[in-house]
Write an enzyme that holds these catalytic residues in place. Structure first.
Site, PDB file in Angstrom:
ATOM      1  CG  ASP A   6      -1.776   1.153   1.376  1.00 62.01           C
ATOM      2  OD1 ASP A   6      -2.409   1.524   0.378  1.00 62.01           O
ATOM      3  OD2 ASP A   6      -1.838   1.734   2.486  1.00 62.01           O
ATOM      4  CD  GLU A   8      -3.030   8.141   0.153  1.00 57.38           C
ATOM      5  OE1 GLU A   8      -3.341   9.327   0.245  1.00 57.38           O
ATOM      6  OE2 GLU A   8      -3.811   7.263  -0.268  1.00 57.38           O
ATOM      7  CD  GLU A  14      -3.881   7.893   4.800  1.00 58.74           C
ATOM      8  OE1 GLU A  14      -4.585   7.991   3.772  1.00 58.74           O
ATOM      9  OE2 GLU A  14      -3.467   6.817   5.256  1.00 58.74           O
ATOM     10  CG  ASP A  90      -8.264   1.858  -2.254  1.00 59.93           C
ATOM     11  OD1 ASP A  90      -8.576   1.432  -3.365  1.00 59.93           O
ATOM     12  OD2 ASP A  90      -8.457   1.239  -1.192  1.00 59.93           O
TER      13      ASP A  90
HETATM   14 MG   LIG Z   1      -2.762   3.029   3.724  1.00 59.34          MG
END
Ligand SMILES: [Mg+2]
Length: 207
Positions: A6, A8, A14, A90
């Site tokens: 992943d 962030e 973020e 995402d």
């Molecule tokens: Mg994350």
């Protein structure tokens, strides 16, 4: 080996949190913790952005201000010596492409915005949301040993389908779903955990 991670919370802060802070718009502070339905969350964000006449170039400029964590570059450079790196996120390609260039041009698989010619965001093309497990499963199916690294709820499917999950500062509700997975809290510990793995643990051909 493929290191599927992943983005962030592991390699960088973020992005939406930064955008909410930069714009000062309260309604953009809502995250997946408040609205677990990502489609609804993105519809909300898109409508707030349009309300405030914030266009894609404005968002991209703010996203570019988000710096990698201090140890990110060195970690990725080292990790690349162990295998292919796939960043499965995402976030949006438009937000993170610059980051990827800055840290060393790795593979990024993310969502994409649908944009009008004047930069107005019309919607999203969600390619990754709810599908992380398809990427990891497919890689495993063709014989790769996939190390999966995740830090949140949206990484559970990736962590469950990969060959070797590593929990990165996951909340308790995630941690409890993985009894045997190593838990790490920084990139040095992540490196040590990957270092301890054999290079090709799932060889399936040979004498
Ligand atoms: Mg994350």
């Amino acid at each position: 080996m493929i290191i599927a991670t992943d983005l962030e919370g592991i390699l960088m802060p973020e992005i939406w949190e930064h955008i909410a802070k930069e714009t000062g718009i309260e309604a953009l502070k809502i995250t997946t913790r408040d609205e677990p339905d990502f489609v609804k969350l993105m519809e909300h964000r898109v409508s707030v952005l349009r309300e405030h006449d914030i266009k894609l170039p404005d968002l991209v400029a703010m996203a570019h201000q988000v710096e990698p964590f201090l140890a990110t570059r060195a970690f990725l450079k080292w990790a690349r010596t162990k295998g292919q790196i796939m960043i499965i996120s995402d976030t949006f390609q438009e937000f993170a492409d610059h980051f990827i260039d800055v840290v060393g041009a790795y593979n990024l698989f993310a969502n994409r915005f649908q944009v009008a010619p004047d930069g107005t965001i019309l919607g999203c093309n969600l390619r990754i949301r709810g599908k992380k497990e398809r990427v990891t499963q497919s890689l495993k199916d063709i014989g790769f040993f996939v190390v999966g690294i995740g830090d949140s709820f949206n990484d559970i499917s990736l962590l469950k389908t990969c060959s070797f999950p590593i929990l990165y500062r996951t909340p308790e509700e995630v941690t409890t779903q993985f009894h045997d997975a190593p838990r790490v809290t920084n990139l040095d510990a992540l490196k040590a955990t990957i270092e301890a793995l054999p290079d090709e643990p799932n060889g399936n051909c040979g004498a």
